[in-house]
Design a protein around this motif. Structure first.
Motif, PDB file in Angstrom:
ATOM      1  N   ALA A  76      41.716  42.839  33.937  1.00  0.00           N
ATOM      2  CA  ALA A  76      40.923  41.624  33.746  1.00  0.00           C
ATOM      3  C   ALA A  76      40.786  40.902  35.077  1.00  0.00           C
ATOM      4  CB  ALA A  76      41.590  40.709  32.721  1.00  0.00           C
ATOM      5  N   SER A  77      39.623  40.329  35.325  1.00  0.00           N
ATOM      6  CA  SER A  77      39.401  39.538  36.525  1.00  0.00           C
ATOM      7  C   SER A  77      38.792  38.204  36.134  1.00  0.00           C
ATOM      8  CB  SER A  77      38.453  40.250  37.493  1.00  0.00           C
ATOM      9  OG  SER A  77      38.187  39.427  38.608  1.00  0.00           O
ATOM     10  N   SER A  78      39.349  37.140  36.660  1.00  0.00           N
ATOM     11  CA  SER A  78      38.781  35.807  36.442  1.00  0.00           C
ATOM     12  C   SER A  78      38.471  35.152  37.788  1.00  0.00           C
ATOM     13  CB  SER A  78      39.732  34.952  35.606  1.00  0.00           C
ATOM     14  OG  SER A  78      40.998  34.896  36.202  1.00  0.00           O
ATOM     15  N   TRP A  79      38.197  35.974  38.789  1.00  0.00           N
ATOM     16  CA  TRP A  79      37.832  35.511  40.129  1.00  0.00           C
ATOM     17  C   TRP A  79      36.360  35.806  40.356  1.00  0.00           C
ATOM     18  CZ3 TRP A  79      41.004  32.869  43.395  1.00  0.00           C
ATOM     19  CH2 TRP A  79      42.348  32.814  43.022  1.00  0.00           C
ATOM     20  N   TYR A  80      35.641  34.817  40.867  1.00  0.00           N
ATOM     21  CA  TYR A  80      34.197  34.922  41.028  1.00  0.00           C
ATOM     22  C   TYR A  80      33.751  34.515  42.419  1.00  0.00           C
ATOM     23  CZ  TYR A  80      33.968  35.180  35.943  1.00  0.00           C
ATOM     24  OH  TYR A  80      34.125  35.570  34.640  1.00  0.00           O
ATOM     25  N   VAL A  81      32.640  35.124  42.854  1.00  0.00           N
ATOM     26  CA  VAL A  81      31.906  34.652  44.017  1.00  0.00           C
ATOM     27  C   VAL A  81      30.803  33.775  43.445  1.00  0.00           C
ATOM     28  CG1 VAL A  81      30.383  35.287  45.916  1.00  0.00           C
ATOM     29  CG2 VAL A  81      32.398  36.667  45.423  1.00  0.00           C
ATOM     30  N   VAL A  82      30.802  32.516  43.844  1.00  0.00           N
ATOM     31  CA  VAL A  82      29.854  31.554  43.284  1.00  0.00           C
ATOM     32  C   VAL A  82      29.014  30.967  44.417  1.00  0.00           C
ATOM     33  CG1 VAL A  82      29.605  29.429  41.960  1.00  0.00           C
ATOM     34  CG2 VAL A  82      31.482  30.994  41.443  1.00  0.00           C
ATOM     35  N   THR A  83      27.699  31.147  44.303  1.00  0.00           N
ATOM     36  CA  THR A  83      26.752  30.535  45.230  1.00  0.00           C
ATOM     37  C   THR A  83      25.804  29.680  44.390  1.00  0.00           C
ATOM     38  OG1 THR A  83      25.070  32.267  45.111  1.00  0.00           O
ATOM     39  CG2 THR A  83      26.879  32.605  46.689  1.00  0.00           C
ATOM     40  N   PRO A  84      24.910  28.951  45.010  1.00  0.00           N
ATOM     41  CA  PRO A  84      23.969  28.148  44.216  1.00  0.00           C
ATOM     42  C   PRO A  84      23.085  28.991  43.289  1.00  0.00           C
ATOM     43  CG  PRO A  84      24.010  27.352  46.454  1.00  0.00           C
ATOM     44  CD  PRO A  84      24.817  28.610  46.439  1.00  0.00           C
ATOM     45  N   PHE A  85      22.952  30.283  43.562  1.00  0.00           N
ATOM     46  CA  PHE A  85      22.040  31.119  42.788  1.00  0.00           C
ATOM     47  C   PHE A  85      22.729  32.178  41.934  1.00  0.00           C
ATOM     48  CE2 PHE A  85      20.011  29.806  46.752  1.00  0.00           C
ATOM     49  CZ  PHE A  85      19.011  29.003  46.237  1.00  0.00           C
ATOM     50  N   VAL A  86      23.934  32.587  42.292  1.00  0.00           N
ATOM     51  CA  VAL A  86      24.582  33.722  41.630  1.00  0.00           C
ATOM     52  C   VAL A  86      26.055  33.448  41.386  1.00  0.00           C
ATOM     53  CG1 VAL A  86      25.201  36.152  41.931  1.00  0.00           C
ATOM     54  CG2 VAL A  86      22.995  35.365  42.712  1.00  0.00           C
ATOM     55  N   ARG A  87      26.542  33.998  40.289  1.00  0.00           N
ATOM     56  CA  ARG A  87      27.986  33.978  39.985  1.00  0.00           C
ATOM     57  C   ARG A  87      28.363  35.406  39.615  1.00  0.00           C
ATOM     58  NH1 ARG A  87      30.959  32.327  34.790  1.00  0.00           N
ATOM     59  NH2 ARG A  87      33.014  31.760  35.536  1.00  0.00           N
ATOM     60  N   ARG A  88      29.146  36.064  40.462  1.00  0.00           N
ATOM     61  CA  ARG A  88      29.535  37.462  40.260  1.00  0.00           C
ATOM     62  C   ARG A  88      31.048  37.592  40.244  1.00  0.00           C
ATOM     63  NH1 ARG A  88      25.396  41.294  39.288  1.00  0.00           N
ATOM     64  NH2 ARG A  88      23.531  40.232  39.969  1.00  0.00           N
ATOM     65  N   VAL A  89      31.534  38.452  39.374  1.00  0.00           N
ATOM     66  CA  VAL A  89      32.973  38.661  39.265  1.00  0.00           C
ATOM     67  C   VAL A  89      33.458  39.511  40.444  1.00  0.00           C
ATOM     68  CG1 VAL A  89      32.860  40.757  37.841  1.00  0.00           C
ATOM     69  CG2 VAL A  89      34.833  39.255  37.659  1.00  0.00           C
ATOM     70  N   LEU A  90      34.657  39.204  40.933  1.00  0.00           N
ATOM     71  CA  LEU A  90      35.292  40.017  41.973  1.00  0.00           C
ATOM     72  C   LEU A  90      36.071  41.135  41.308  1.00  0.00           C
ATOM     73  CD1 LEU A  90      36.789  37.446  44.495  1.00  0.00           C
ATOM     74  CD2 LEU A  90      34.931  39.041  44.882  1.00  0.00           C
ATOM     75  N   VAL A  91      35.979  42.331  41.872  1.00  0.00           N
ATOM     76  CA  VAL A  91      36.750  43.477  41.392  1.00  0.00           C
ATOM     77  C   VAL A  91      37.471  44.097  42.583  1.00  0.00           C
ATOM     78  CG1 VAL A  91      35.152  43.933  39.493  1.00  0.00           C
ATOM     79  CG2 VAL A  91      34.845  45.114  41.650  1.00  0.00           C
ATOM     80  N   PRO A  92      38.573  44.809  42.346  1.00  0.00           N
ATOM     81  CA  PRO A  92      39.265  45.473  43.458  1.00  0.00           C
ATOM     82  C   PRO A  92      38.334  46.491  44.129  1.00  0.00           C
ATOM     83  CG  PRO A  92      40.612  45.509  41.477  1.00  0.00           C
ATOM     84  CD  PRO A  92      39.268  45.003  41.082  1.00  0.00           C
ATOM     85  N   VAL A  93      38.247  46.435  45.429  1.00  0.00           N
ATOM     86  CA  VAL A  93      37.316  47.288  46.157  1.00  0.00           C
ATOM     87  C   VAL A  93      37.778  48.749  46.187  1.00  0.00           C
ATOM     88  CG1 VAL A  93      38.273  46.924  48.464  1.00  0.00           C
ATOM     89  CG2 VAL A  93      35.850  47.393  48.196  1.00  0.00           C
ATOM     90  N   ASN A  94      39.061  49.005  46.128  1.00  0.00           N
ATOM     91  CA  ASN A  94      39.571  50.376  46.225  1.00  0.00           C
ATOM     92  C   ASN A  94      39.983  50.974  44.893  1.00  0.00           C
ATOM     93  OD1 ASN A  94      39.256  50.647  49.023  1.00  0.00           O
ATOM     94  ND2 ASN A  94      41.103  49.452  49.363  1.00  0.00           N
ATOM     95  N   GLY A  95      39.590  50.380  43.792  1.00  0.00           N
ATOM     96  CA  GLY A  95      39.978  50.937  42.499  1.00  0.00           C
ATOM     97  C   GLY A  95      41.476  50.874  42.314  1.00  0.00           C
ATOM     98  N   HIS A  96      42.026  51.937  41.713  1.00  0.00           N
ATOM     99  CA  HIS A  96      43.484  51.985  41.583  1.00  0.00           C
ATOM    100  C   HIS A  96      43.978  53.371  41.942  1.00  0.00           C
ATOM    101  CE1 HIS A  96      44.269  54.258  37.803  1.00  0.00           C
ATOM    102  NE2 HIS A  96      43.011  53.942  37.563  1.00  0.00           N
ATOM    103  N   THR A  97      45.245  53.447  42.258  1.00  0.00           N
ATOM    104  CA  THR A  97      45.812  54.703  42.731  1.00  0.00           C
ATOM    105  C   THR A  97      46.818  55.252  41.747  1.00  0.00           C
ATOM    106  OG1 THR A  97      47.538  53.520  43.919  1.00  0.00           O
ATOM    107  CG2 THR A  97      45.543  54.049  45.149  1.00  0.00           C
ATOM    108  N   PHE A  98      47.107  56.520  41.903  1.00  0.00           N
ATOM    109  CA  PHE A  98      48.206  57.145  41.183  1.00  0.00           C
ATOM    110  C   PHE A  98      48.996  57.940  42.207  1.00  0.00           C
ATOM    111  CE2 PHE A  98      44.690  60.096  41.077  1.00  0.00           C
ATOM    112  CZ  PHE A  98      45.275  61.317  41.374  1.00  0.00           C
TER     113      PHE A  98
END
Length: 118
Positions: A76-98
């Motif tokens: 779950a992610s509750s972190w966002y990039v918020v600009t006057p025009f867009v609100r996008r959720v942040l996701v981990p850039v490298n996925g996950h590892t095993f």
């Protein structure tokens, strides 16, 4: 001028004495980036440097479900990039590892994101 330099060296010597001998101090680069784990506990937590950006907002009341594109591991992610025009959720850039070095996949949003104006 020489007296001032002498005081500076005295202070530097005192600080170095408090730190201990060079062999007891960590040498080389900082490992702070290796300590941060962004996906612990099923919730995404961006690096403090990212979270501190003025356009990044934490909205704990509005989490978005994510899943690994390969194994469907939930996050779950509750972190966002918020600009006057867009609100996008942040996701981990490298996925996950095993294991030690393998990467399973990247996290994808499970519910569609709309563009929300402020």
């Amino acid at each position: 001028l020489k007296a001032r330099r002498g005081k500076q060296w005295t202070r530097l010597r005192d600080v170095a004495a408090k730190l201990g001998p060079p062999s007891s101090r960590k040498q080389g680069k900082s490992t702070e980036h290796k300590v941060h784990r962004s996906t612990v506990g099923g919730h995404y937590l961006p690096h403090p440097g990212i979270a501190a950006l003025p356009i990044v907002k934490h909205c704990p009341d509005d989490p978005v479900d994510l899943a690994c594109s390969s194994c469907a591991l939930p996050l779950a992610s509750s972190w966002y990039v918020v600009t006057p025009f867009v609100r996008r959720v942040l996701v981990p850039v490298n996925g996950h590892t095993f294991g030690q070095h393998g990467r399973c996949g990247r996290y994808r949003v499970q519910q569609p994101q709309g563009i929300k104006k402020k």
